[in-house]
Design an enzyme around this catalytic site. Structure first.
Site, PDB file in Angstrom:
ATOM      1  CE  LYS A 115      -3.896  -2.431   1.868  1.00 54.32           C
ATOM      2  NZ  LYS A 115      -3.372  -3.812   1.698  1.00 54.32           N
TER       3      LYS A 115
HETATM    4  C1  LIG Z   1      -4.297  -4.670   1.117  1.00 53.05           C
HETATM    5  C2  LIG Z   1      -3.760  -5.988   0.772  1.00 53.05           C
HETATM    6  C3  LIG Z   1      -4.497  -6.873  -0.024  1.00 53.05           C
HETATM    7  C4  LIG Z   1      -5.840  -6.529  -0.556  1.00 53.05           C
HETATM    8  O1  LIG Z   1      -5.702  -5.543  -1.512  1.00 53.05           O
HETATM    9  P1  LIG Z   1      -6.966  -4.785  -2.091  1.00 53.05           P
HETATM   10  O2  LIG Z   1      -6.377  -3.810  -3.020  1.00 53.05           O
HETATM   11  O3  LIG Z   1      -7.664  -4.144  -0.928  1.00 53.05           O
HETATM   12  O4  LIG Z   1      -7.818  -5.819  -2.759  1.00 53.05           O
HETATM   13  C5  LIG Z   1      -3.944  -8.101  -0.330  1.00 53.05           C
HETATM   14  N1  LIG Z   1      -2.721  -8.446   0.111  1.00 53.05           N
HETATM   15  C6  LIG Z   1      -1.987  -7.630   0.886  1.00 53.05           C
HETATM   16  C7  LIG Z   1      -0.650  -8.086   1.362  1.00 53.05           C
HETATM   17  C8  LIG Z   1      -2.468  -6.373   1.234  1.00 53.05           C
HETATM   18  O5  LIG Z   1      -1.734  -5.528   1.984  1.00 53.05           O
END
Ligand SMILES: *Cc1c(COP(=O)(O)O)cnc(C)c1O
Length: 361
Positions: A115
């Site tokens: 993120k």
């Molecule tokens: C946030 C996250 C997800 C999910 O991602 P989205 O974009 O919300 O579908 C999956 N794997 C990891 C490691 C994450 O940090």
């Protein structure tokens, strides 16, 4: 380019807003969210022209394609956050892990959550807009473990921004919990709740929609915003790396320009997958987007059967808590682009009130 509401307009908000308005106040009429009024199409030579360009140039040109109303200086400052990644020249390395199988390494940012790739520039943009308007914002973030640390890191000591972060106590890893509770900047607040991520997200949505909570904030000259992927400001920085990864495959000689690829995306709130969806709709040669689920495979059912059904489901805690989500917020934007606001409002009302919806044939 304007941004419009996925559930249509109730008369209390502008019918269309700019990018900066959509990210400062991401919640729209009838509980909807903002989406671009149309999906920009990349020029036929866009990919070819970017083969010898760096990540920041690609990012700048994508923002341009969406007609974002940000000053050049603010865009530069936002993209300079990639200088804090392991390799500033290539913040998202694409690495071969098998025959015709490659991985976009999205974990090279400061908190190691993928993120960071979107939240690092997003934090600069939001704080910059708030300062330019002399406004103060409270960001309420719900996290299943990765969004929290990444949001706290990007907003730490940023002017005009405060963050309150809700996490499910016991629902994150120890490392993630410690990343959050050891933050000591004056503008950050971390709260563990009894419940799971969906409870945290529901509490957040409830607060964002509560008149009393909002009135109190007005008295404190503070407005609410959100750093979850309901905020389009997250999504726009996420679609960039899908394009970048494709270009990397061409540069590395694994595919020819124009050849189609499969994007395999582990999905929770569907932000990363939605980024891939936009990249595809903009003209990236994609054969299929494969949505990877864990035991909370409500999206697998939706895609196979057209039914989104929460009635028989309970959230199952897994070893991939960032994907332990049953109400996947960004599916709404796909519904909106496919079926329009009226139908989206109907479907989302059914999901909210009856816990299920069914797409027609
Ligand atoms: C946030 C996250 C997800 C999910 O991602 P989205 O974009 O919300 O579908 C999956 N794997 C990891 C490691 C994450 O940090």
């Amino acid at each position: 380019m304007k941004f419009i509401e996925t559930r249509g307009n109730d008369g209390s908000k502008p019918v269309a807003v700019s990018f900066s308005q959509a990210i400062l106040s991401p919640l729209s009429s009838f509980g909807g969210i903002y989406a671009p009024e149309h999906i920009p199409q990349l020029a036929p030579d866009f990919l070819a022209n970017h083969l010898d360009k760096d990540y920041k140039t690609l990012a700048r040109d994508i923002l341009l394609a969406f007609g974002v109303d940000l000053e050049d200086g603010l865009v530069e400052a936002a993209l300079s956050t990639y200088d804090g990644f392991d390799d500033p020249e290539n913040p998202v390395p694409v690495v071969q892990i098998g025959e015709r199988l490659h991985v976009s390494e999205l974990y090279h940012g400061p908190t190691r959550a993928f993120k960071d790739t979107a939240l690092q520039p997003f934090g600069v943009v939001l704080s910059g807009l708030a300062q330019a308007r002399d406004e103060h914002y409270l960001i309420m973030a719900a996290t299943s473990g990765d969004t929290g640390p990444a949001a706290l890191d990007t907003f730490r000591n940023k002017p005009n921004i405060k963050v309150a972060c809700l996490y499910p106590d016991g629902g994150t890893s120890d490392v993630q919990r410690l990343q959050m509770v050891t933050e000591d900047a004056a503008n950050l607040k971390v709260i563990g709740i009894h419940g799971n991520f969906d409870d945290a997200q529901a509490a957040l949505k409830g607060l964002l929609g509560s008149e009393r909570f909002c009135t109190t904030l007005v008295e404190k000259h503070t407005q609410l915003s959100a750093a979850n992927s309901v905020n389009f400001g997250r999504i726009i920085f996420q679609l960039i790396y899908h394009l970048h990864s494709y270009l990397e495959l061409v540069r590395q000689g694994h595919i020819e320009l124009g050849e189609k690829v499969y994007l395999v995306v582990p999905s929770g709130n569907f932000g990363n997958a939605l980024g891939g969806y936009y990249a595809w709709r903009m003209g990236l040669p994609v054969e299929k987007i494969v949505i990877a689920s864990n035991a909370n495979n409500v999206l697998t059912d939706l895609i196979h059967t057209g039914v989104y059904d929460l009635r028989q489901r309970k959230l199952i805690g897994t070893s991939s808590p960032a994907m332990d989500i049953l109400k996947s917020s960004n599916v709404e934007r796909v519904l909106f682009h496919l079926f329009g606001a009226e139908r989206t409002r109907e479907l989302m009302r059914e999901l909210d009130e009856e816990q299920h919806y069914q797409l027609s044939g």
